[in-house]
Design a protein around this motif. Structure first.
Motif, PDB file in Angstrom:
ATOM      1  N   VAL A   1      16.791  56.664  23.559  1.00  0.00           N
ATOM      2  CA  VAL A   1      18.140  56.969  23.107  1.00  0.00           C
ATOM      3  C   VAL A   1      18.018  57.935  21.943  1.00  0.00           C
ATOM      4  CG1 VAL A   1      20.226  56.026  22.075  1.00  0.00           C
ATOM      5  CG2 VAL A   1      19.019  54.713  23.800  1.00  0.00           C
ATOM      6  N   LEU A   2      18.665  59.068  22.041  1.00  0.00           N
ATOM      7  CA  LEU A   2      18.707  60.046  20.954  1.00  0.00           C
ATOM      8  C   LEU A   2      19.923  59.775  20.085  1.00  0.00           C
ATOM      9  CD1 LEU A   2      17.867  63.294  22.947  1.00  0.00           C
ATOM     10  CD2 LEU A   2      16.318  61.926  21.561  1.00  0.00           C
ATOM     11  N   HIS A   3      19.808  60.108  18.819  1.00  0.00           N
ATOM     12  CA  HIS A   3      20.942  59.892  17.922  1.00  0.00           C
ATOM     13  C   HIS A   3      21.036  61.030  16.925  1.00  0.00           C
ATOM     14  CE1 HIS A   3      18.423  58.747  14.482  1.00  0.00           C
ATOM     15  NE2 HIS A   3      17.646  58.166  15.385  1.00  0.00           N
ATOM     16  N   GLU A   4      22.224  61.190  16.368  1.00  0.00           N
ATOM     17  CA  GLU A   4      22.434  62.118  15.270  1.00  0.00           C
ATOM     18  C   GLU A   4      22.401  61.320  13.987  1.00  0.00           C
ATOM     19  OE1 GLU A   4      26.012  64.435  15.419  1.00  0.00           O
ATOM     20  OE2 GLU A   4      25.881  64.635  17.576  1.00  0.00           O
ATOM     21  N   LYS A   5      21.738  61.855  12.968  1.00  0.00           N
ATOM     22  CA  LYS A   5      21.709  61.169  11.687  1.00  0.00           C
ATOM     23  C   LYS A   5      23.063  61.358  11.010  1.00  0.00           C
ATOM     24  CE  LYS A   5      19.143  60.525   7.506  1.00  0.00           C
ATOM     25  NZ  LYS A   5      17.988  60.892   6.711  1.00  0.00           N
ATOM     26  N   LYS A   6      23.673  60.253  10.648  1.00  0.00           N
ATOM     27  CA  LYS A   6      24.955  60.261   9.951  1.00  0.00           C
ATOM     28  C   LYS A   6      24.830  59.389   8.721  1.00  0.00           C
ATOM     29  CE  LYS A   6      27.591  62.188  13.245  1.00  0.00           C
ATOM     30  NZ  LYS A   6      28.673  63.089  13.197  1.00  0.00           N
ATOM     31  N   GLU A   7      25.580  59.705   7.689  1.00  0.00           N
ATOM     32  CA  GLU A   7      25.600  58.873   6.490  1.00  0.00           C
ATOM     33  C   GLU A   7      26.486  57.661   6.745  1.00  0.00           C
ATOM     34  OE1 GLU A   7      25.238  59.118   1.877  1.00  0.00           O
ATOM     35  OE2 GLU A   7      24.676  60.674   3.270  1.00  0.00           O
ATOM     36  N   LEU A   8      25.987  56.478   6.402  1.00  0.00           N
ATOM     37  CA  LEU A   8      26.783  55.264   6.566  1.00  0.00           C
ATOM     38  C   LEU A   8      27.782  55.141   5.420  1.00  0.00           C
ATOM     39  CD1 LEU A   8      24.223  52.493   7.601  1.00  0.00           C
ATOM     40  CD2 LEU A   8      25.865  53.663   9.035  1.00  0.00           C
ATOM     41  N   MET A  18      29.797  46.445  17.047  1.00  0.00           N
ATOM     42  CA  MET A  18      29.031  47.588  17.536  1.00  0.00           C
ATOM     43  C   MET A  18      29.460  47.856  18.959  1.00  0.00           C
ATOM     44  SD  MET A  18      25.081  47.597  16.432  1.00  0.00           S
ATOM     45  CE  MET A  18      24.630  48.309  14.894  1.00  0.00           C
ATOM     46  N   SER A  19      29.695  49.111  19.248  1.00  0.00           N
ATOM     47  CA  SER A  19      29.978  49.544  20.614  1.00  0.00           C
ATOM     48  C   SER A  19      28.767  50.304  21.117  1.00  0.00           C
ATOM     49  CB  SER A  19      31.203  50.451  20.649  1.00  0.00           C
ATOM     50  OG  SER A  19      32.354  49.735  20.307  1.00  0.00           O
ATOM     51  N   LEU A  20      28.282  49.893  22.266  1.00  0.00           N
ATOM     52  CA  LEU A  20      27.173  50.575  22.924  1.00  0.00           C
ATOM     53  C   LEU A  20      27.670  50.959  24.304  1.00  0.00           C
ATOM     54  CD1 LEU A  20      25.738  48.036  21.139  1.00  0.00           C
ATOM     55  CD2 LEU A  20      23.794  49.396  21.816  1.00  0.00           C
ATOM     56  N   GLY A  21      27.941  52.243  24.482  1.00  0.00           N
ATOM     57  CA  GLY A  21      28.541  52.670  25.741  1.00  0.00           C
ATOM     58  C   GLY A  21      29.907  52.030  25.900  1.00  0.00           C
ATOM     59  N   ASP A  22      30.113  51.328  27.004  1.00  0.00           N
ATOM     60  CA  ASP A  22      31.403  50.694  27.300  1.00  0.00           C
ATOM     61  C   ASP A  22      31.480  49.245  26.830  1.00  0.00           C
ATOM     62  OD1 ASP A  22      32.270  53.017  28.587  1.00  0.00           O
ATOM     63  OD2 ASP A  22      31.416  52.380  30.498  1.00  0.00           O
ATOM     64  N   ASN A  23      30.481  48.768  26.099  1.00  0.00           N
ATOM     65  CA  ASN A  23      30.425  47.357  25.712  1.00  0.00           C
ATOM     66  C   ASN A  23      30.574  47.185  24.208  1.00  0.00           C
ATOM     67  OD1 ASN A  23      29.612  46.177  28.399  1.00  0.00           O
ATOM     68  ND2 ASN A  23      27.967  47.651  28.094  1.00  0.00           N
ATOM     69  N   ASP A  24      31.317  46.149  23.805  1.00  0.00           N
ATOM     70  CA  ASP A  24      31.501  45.815  22.401  1.00  0.00           C
ATOM     71  C   ASP A  24      30.779  44.521  22.070  1.00  0.00           C
ATOM     72  OD1 ASP A  24      33.169  48.010  21.812  1.00  0.00           O
ATOM     73  OD2 ASP A  24      34.928  46.935  22.540  1.00  0.00           O
ATOM     74  N   TYR A  25      30.202  44.477  20.875  1.00  0.00           N
ATOM     75  CA  TYR A  25      29.443  43.326  20.416  1.00  0.00           C
ATOM     76  C   TYR A  25      29.836  42.986  18.983  1.00  0.00           C
ATOM     77  CZ  TYR A  25      26.695  44.666  24.416  1.00  0.00           C
ATOM     78  OH  TYR A  25      26.325  45.005  25.700  1.00  0.00           O
ATOM     79  N   VAL A  26      29.808  41.698  18.655  1.00  0.00           N
ATOM     80  CA  VAL A  26      30.051  41.234  17.296  1.00  0.00           C
ATOM     81  C   VAL A  26      28.698  41.053  16.617  1.00  0.00           C
ATOM     82  CG1 VAL A  26      30.999  39.372  15.870  1.00  0.00           C
ATOM     83  CG2 VAL A  26      32.142  40.022  17.991  1.00  0.00           C
ATOM     84  N   VAL A  27      28.590  41.523  15.385  1.00  0.00           N
ATOM     85  CA  VAL A  27      27.378  41.321  14.598  1.00  0.00           C
ATOM     86  C   VAL A  27      27.393  39.884  14.085  1.00  0.00           C
ATOM     87  CG1 VAL A  27      26.099  42.029  12.541  1.00  0.00           C
ATOM     88  CG2 VAL A  27      27.285  43.760  13.925  1.00  0.00           C
ATOM     89  N   ILE A  76      26.847  55.123  20.531  1.00  0.00           N
ATOM     90  CA  ILE A  76      26.649  53.865  19.811  1.00  0.00           C
ATOM     91  C   ILE A  76      27.448  54.004  18.528  1.00  0.00           C
ATOM     92  CG2 ILE A  76      24.995  52.377  18.658  1.00  0.00           C
ATOM     93  CD1 ILE A  76      22.873  53.432  20.625  1.00  0.00           C
ATOM     94  N   GLN A  77      28.383  53.103  18.315  1.00  0.00           N
ATOM     95  CA  GLN A  77      29.243  53.172  17.129  1.00  0.00           C
ATOM     96  C   GLN A  77      29.267  51.825  16.419  1.00  0.00           C
ATOM     97  OE1 GLN A  77      32.963  54.375  18.930  1.00  0.00           O
ATOM     98  NE2 GLN A  77      32.612  56.480  18.312  1.00  0.00           N
ATOM     99  N   ILE A  78      29.352  51.909  15.098  1.00  0.00           N
ATOM    100  CA  ILE A  78      29.527  50.707  14.282  1.00  0.00           C
ATOM    101  C   ILE A  78      30.964  50.719  13.780  1.00  0.00           C
ATOM    102  CG2 ILE A  78      28.759  49.431  12.262  1.00  0.00           C
ATOM    103  CD1 ILE A  78      26.121  51.105  12.500  1.00  0.00           C
ATOM    104  N   LYS A  79      31.660  49.621  13.996  1.00  0.00           N
ATOM    105  CA  LYS A  79      33.052  49.488  13.553  1.00  0.00           C
ATOM    106  C   LYS A  79      33.056  48.444  12.433  1.00  0.00           C
ATOM    107  CE  LYS A  79      34.520  50.431  18.233  1.00  0.00           C
ATOM    108  NZ  LYS A  79      35.166  49.900  19.445  1.00  0.00           N
ATOM    109  N   PHE A  80      33.210  48.924  11.208  1.00  0.00           N
ATOM    110  CA  PHE A  80      33.159  48.043  10.063  1.00  0.00           C
ATOM    111  C   PHE A  80      34.447  47.233   9.968  1.00  0.00           C
ATOM    112  CE2 PHE A  80      30.327  51.600   8.917  1.00  0.00           C
ATOM    113  CZ  PHE A  80      29.150  50.885   8.815  1.00  0.00           C
TER     114      PHE A  80
END
Length: 85
Positions: A1-8, A18-27, A76-80
């Motif tokens: 999996v390739l990613h772009e570096k982003k500042e958190l 966290m969303s990975l593709g079409d799936n959502d997960y709770v941390v 891949i997205q993190i939803k705070f």
């Protein structure tokens, strides 16, 4: 999996999503070193067990309906939760 570096904007915390593709997960748990490793190197170990504790300090535990099936072009997205900082 390739990613772009982003500042958190925030650290990953229990209750975030966290969303990975079409799936959502709770941390459900975050290891003591996971956020530092994620910020410095852009990676962490995702575990899909949904436990409330991690086995290793660099892990993030996630709970969801099924394992992700990532394909080219997925995000891949993190939803705070609540916009914590």
């Amino acid at each position: 999996v390739l990613h772009e570096k982003k500042e958190l904007d925030s650290e990953i915390k229990v209750g975030d999503f966290m969303s990975l593709g079409d799936n959502d997960y709770v941390v459900t748990a975050v290891g003591a070193e996971a956020n530092d490793t994620f910020k410095m190197l852009g990676h962490c170990c995702l575990v899909f067990g949904g436990k409330d504790e991690v086995e290793l300090p660099g892990q993030v535990q996630l709970k969801g309906e099924k394992l992700p099936e990532l394909k080219q072009g997925d995000y891949i997205q993190i939803k705070f939760l609540g916009g914590h900082k």
